[in-house]
Structure formats: structure tokens, C-alpha cells
Design a protein around this motif. Structure first.
Motif, PDB file in Angstrom:
ATOM      1  N   VAL A  19       0.836  -1.197   0.000  1.00 14.59           N
ATOM      2  CA  VAL A  19       0.000   0.000   0.000  1.00 14.59           C
ATOM      3  C   VAL A  19       0.874   1.251   0.000  1.00 14.59           C
ATOM      4  N   ALA A  55      -7.106  14.095  -9.780  1.00 14.05           N
ATOM      5  CA  ALA A  55      -7.443  15.105  -8.779  1.00 14.05           C
ATOM      6  C   ALA A  55      -6.543  14.954  -7.564  1.00 14.05           C
ATOM      7  N   ASN A  56      -6.504  15.985  -6.777  1.00 10.77           N
ATOM      8  CA  ASN A  56      -5.673  15.977  -5.588  1.00 10.77           C
ATOM      9  C   ASN A  56      -6.385  15.222  -4.461  1.00 10.77           C
ATOM     10  N   ASP A  95      -6.053  12.190  -1.165  1.00 10.52           N
ATOM     11  CA  ASP A  95      -5.191  11.435  -0.261  1.00 10.52           C
ATOM     12  C   ASP A  95      -5.153   9.999  -0.758  1.00 10.52           C
ATOM     13  N   TYR A 135      -4.070   7.184   0.467  1.00  9.43           N
ATOM     14  CA  TYR A 135      -4.455   6.136   1.408  1.00  9.43           C
ATOM     15  C   TYR A 135      -5.973   6.047   1.530  1.00  9.43           C
ATOM     16  N   HIS A 136      -6.598   7.186   1.678  1.00 11.43           N
ATOM     17  CA  HIS A 136      -8.053   7.155   1.812  1.00 11.43           C
ATOM     18  C   HIS A 136      -8.715   6.768   0.499  1.00 11.43           C
ATOM     19  N   LEU A 137      -8.063   7.078  -0.611  1.00  8.63           N
ATOM     20  CA  LEU A 137      -8.581   6.601  -1.895  1.00  8.63           C
ATOM     21  C   LEU A 137      -8.578   5.072  -1.919  1.00  8.63           C
ATOM     22  N   PHE A 140      -8.535   3.042   0.647  1.00 11.00           N
ATOM     23  CA  PHE A 140      -9.547   2.557   1.596  1.00 11.00           C
ATOM     24  C   PHE A 140     -10.935   2.619   0.987  1.00 11.00           C
ATOM     25  N   SER A 141     -11.224   3.696   0.284  1.00 11.45           N
ATOM     26  CA  SER A 141     -12.574   3.837  -0.271  1.00 11.45           C
ATOM     27  C   SER A 141     -12.818   2.791  -1.363  1.00 11.45           C
ATOM     28  N   PHE A 169     -15.818   6.790  -9.322  1.00 15.09           N
ATOM     29  CA  PHE A 169     -14.381   7.039  -9.207  1.00 15.09           C
ATOM     30  C   PHE A 169     -13.851   7.854 -10.383  1.00 15.09           C
ATOM     31  N   MET A 172     -14.502  11.380  -9.423  1.00 15.99           N
ATOM     32  CA  MET A 172     -13.700  11.910  -8.325  1.00 15.99           C
ATOM     33  C   MET A 172     -12.234  12.037  -8.692  1.00 15.99           C
ATOM     34  N   ALA A 175     -11.152  12.824 -11.861  1.00 16.50           N
ATOM     35  CA  ALA A 175     -10.921  13.773 -12.950  1.00 16.50           C
ATOM     36  C   ALA A 175     -10.050  14.921 -12.448  1.00 16.50           C
ATOM     37  N   PRO A 176      -8.968  15.210 -13.167  1.00 15.02           N
ATOM     38  CA  PRO A 176      -8.021  16.223 -12.692  1.00 15.02           C
ATOM     39  C   PRO A 176      -8.704  17.566 -12.482  1.00 15.02           C
TER      40      PRO A 176
END
Lengths: 206, 206
Positions: free
Chosen positions: A133, A150-151, A153, A155-157, A159-160, A198, A201, A203-204
DNA sequence: CCTCACTTTGACCAAATGGTCAAGACCACG
DNA sequence: CGTGGTCTTGACCATTTGGTCAAAGTGAGG
């Protein structure tokens, strides 16, 4: 007493048989809820015979988790730092969703284990899982900083992605009761939904 | 034998004490993994005394699930059909995340139950839970069709909210081992992440 | 076809566990 | 206070369960 590595034809076959049966039982009842008698019944072997191949109940459980960990991590492993960022991540999402569809028992096995504090795979989570990871999070962070996604995190990406895909395996009982659908077509709907979700979310930013 | 509804002062207190202790134990070990001795120890009552207030282990479990269901559904219940669609859904996400933060034991209790096929709450899932979800899904579908949010499957949207928020409670052991962070600041990060994630995905199509 | 290592199992065991029960402690109330 | 219901518990029980063991069965190589 057979050594840790199965040698003979019979040992190979029975090791396999036991782990397959154990996957079935452990994934449905959790470690504590599963009994050796159930595994014995499911595998067609006698209980003492189980304990001829594995020294204890917990050793069966550990062997299972160990054996499945590699396959479990494979979808993330395949995330290619040199591919197109959005497509790579979306492909990862779909691989995970396919895992949930094809291997729900494995998913529930891990879910049971982790919900109860991961008593038997703490090492592997802190070890190979975390290493992988961390590695891929760096890749995603790179993409993010380069403005190619896109900007977010990383790790949380991740996790999601785990949460949304495994949900369909782990909480299947609930999903099924809420969406009344014959067959498992809700996996297809989920694929469409998660793809759009996704993609949007990631998209730059302009 | 006390009736189903506690009458006396002592009954009220002990009912409460037992359920609190049982929440602790059941959420950590699952139904099968929990023992009456553990609950007795955690509650400071003797085992026979437990069984004076509840007729059996499973009745404690069921009482717990029943008692918590209402609170569990409350965040979704509060979703207001007359509010601003995006803000309503985002507020729901944050309420759910707060639940995961404040009541991780409750979350794990339900997770344990559902992963193992929901043997004790099938009725409530098919009943009040499904009814509420159906209701709110209609609201979201209305918003979607009116072009006030993106065109998304409301059921899968709700599942994705459950999955991403409860993940931080249910799989806390894993999250904690991957994000090395002292304290629970990852809940704050998750809040930021999920806010952006769902805001992006709900933004109306042009 | 014999031998020896490998495999299988019935019988058994100790510990854990959900639950019972009768007797005693406690409490509220007249 | 004393009395009747409420509350508590030590001792006990049947069953389940992980695990052992000695003896019997089986198979592969010489």
C-alpha cells in the motif's frame, strides 16, 4: 507427522481438501464460530485426520490466511505506475469488484478476521500489505502531484476502493435483502456505479 | 423472573449494565466468540445473575441489536427531502462518519452480524431498514431525475456511503496498521476525503 | 508379496460453555 | 420490624469442542 511442506500425493490432496473446506466454514462462521467437526464434515475427513495434517485449529486458519494473502493483494499489485492514471485506478476498482464477486468467501474470511482486531494476521498487515500500500500510495501521490488525477489522499482513496468493492461480498446478506434481485446482477450495477463514481472523483482539477 | 420490560430501579440499572457490557464483548468477538463469562466479568455481575435478567445468551444479543437499530438508522432518517440535495447527502455522509467515530462498537456489532449472514436481524433488515432505505432512495431518485444531483443509482450511492464510512470503524485494526498515526486523526482526514469525493460525484451533470 | 513408512480412525479426555436450581441475601412497604 | 417479593450466587449439569493416542489399515518401492 507430516512436515510443514506436504510431500506425498495424498498429503497434497488432503491439504488442499482441508483448506477448501476450512475456507467455507471459517468464512461463514468466523474463527471462533467454526468448529473442527464442521470442517471435518465439509472436507469428508475425520477430525483426528484433520489434526494429522495440521497441528491445531488455529494453524488451519493461519495457513488459509497466508495462502490467500498473495491472491488478495494481486489486484493492487497490478496497478501500473506507467499506465494512464485514471484508467489504472478504474481498472483496479473493477479487479477488486470482480474479486468480491468471484471470491466472496475469501473476502468474508478477511473481513471476519479484521473486524475482530486481526489477531491472526497483524504481521501480514503490518508487513507485506502495508509495504504494498505504501508503494502504490506513492505512485498515486505522484500522479496527484503531477496533476494527472485530482488531488486526493492516496491512502483514503485506496480505503474507499476496498470499502466500496468488498462491501458487496462482506455485506452481501444486507445488500441482497435491500435490493430484491434474483441472481447477482447487482454486481453489474455496482460496476457501473463505481466506475462513474471514481471517474468523477479522479478527474483532474483544471 | 423479571418480565420483558424492566420495572424496578434495580432491573433498569442492571439491564443497562448488562447491555453495555455485552456491547463491548459481542462487538469485539462476535456472537459465537463472546461468552457469558466474559459478559459477566465485564458487567460485574455473576453469570446466573445475567440469566436472571435475560433468558439466554442469544436473547441478550437480540436485545442489543434491537435497542441499537433505531439510533443506527437515525442519520439516514434525518435526510431531509426538502433540503439542498448535495448538502443533505454530504451531511448524511458526515453523520455516518461521526457514528463510526463515536460508536465503533455498535458498527462492529452490526458488521459481525451481517458478515455472518445476519442470522439474528434478518427481520429488521428486511423490515424497517429496507423501508427506510426505499423511502430515501426515492427522495434521491427524485433529486437525480430533477437534475439537482448527478444521475446515480440511489441504492448504490447509499451502499457506498455505508461502506466508506463504516470502514473506519469496522476495519479500524487494518486502517490503524497502514496509516501509522497516533490518535484518531485519520477520521478527520477521512472526513475531508469523503466530503470531496461525494461532492464531486454528486455535482449535477450539465 | 513383503515391509515399512504413511494414513486413518474409534475411543477417549480435559476444559470451556450455556444454562439450571435451590437456598440465601436484600429491599420495599405496611 | 416482619413479611413477601425481588435479587444474587455457589454448586452443579449436560453438551460441545479442541485435541490425544494407540491400534488398525493402506500403499509404494524393493
Amino acid at each position: 507427522m507430516p512436515s510443514k511442506i506436504p510431500r506425498t500425493r495424498i498429503q497434497k490432496k488432503n491439504h488442499e481438501t482441508i483448506l477448501e473446506a476450512a475456507l467455507d466454514v471459517f468464512s461463514r462462521h468466523g474463527f471462533r464460530g467454526a468448529t473442527l467437526d464442521q470442517i471435518a464434515l465439509a472436507s469428508g475427513l475425520s477430525k483426528p485426520n484433520l489434526l494429522y495434517y495440521f497441528p491445531s485449529k488455529v494453524s488451519i486458519h493461519r495457513a488459509l490466511l497466508e495462502r490467500l494473502m498473495t491472491n488478495w493483494l494481486d489486484p493492487l499489485y497490478k496497478l501500473n505506475a506507467n499506465g494512464d492514471p485514471v484508467e489504472e485506478i478504474l481498472a483496479y476498482v473493477l479487479r477488486k469488484l470482480d474479486m468480491a464477486r468471484e471470491y466472496p468467501r475469501e473476502s468474508r474470511l478477511f473481513a471476519n478476521e479484521i473486524v475482530q482486531g486481526a489477531p491472526n494476521i497483524a504481521d501480514q498487515i503490518e508487513g507485506e500489505l502495508k509495504a504494498l500500500v505504501d508503494d502504490k500510495a506513492q505512485v498515486i501521490k505522484g500522479w496527484s502531484e503531477a496533476g494527472r488525477i485530482a488531488n486526493v489522499d492516496p491512502y483514503h482513496l485506496i480505503f474507499s476502493i476496498w470499502a466500496t468493492t468488498q462491501h458487496y461480498a462482506d455485506f452481501d446478506a444486507q445488500v441482497r435483502k435491500i435490493i430484491e434481485t434474483d441472481g447477482s446482477s447487482h454486481f453489474d450495477d455496482a460496476g457501473v456505479f463505481l466506475n462513474r463514481m471514481f471517474r468523477r472523483m479522479l478527474a483532474p482539477d483544471i
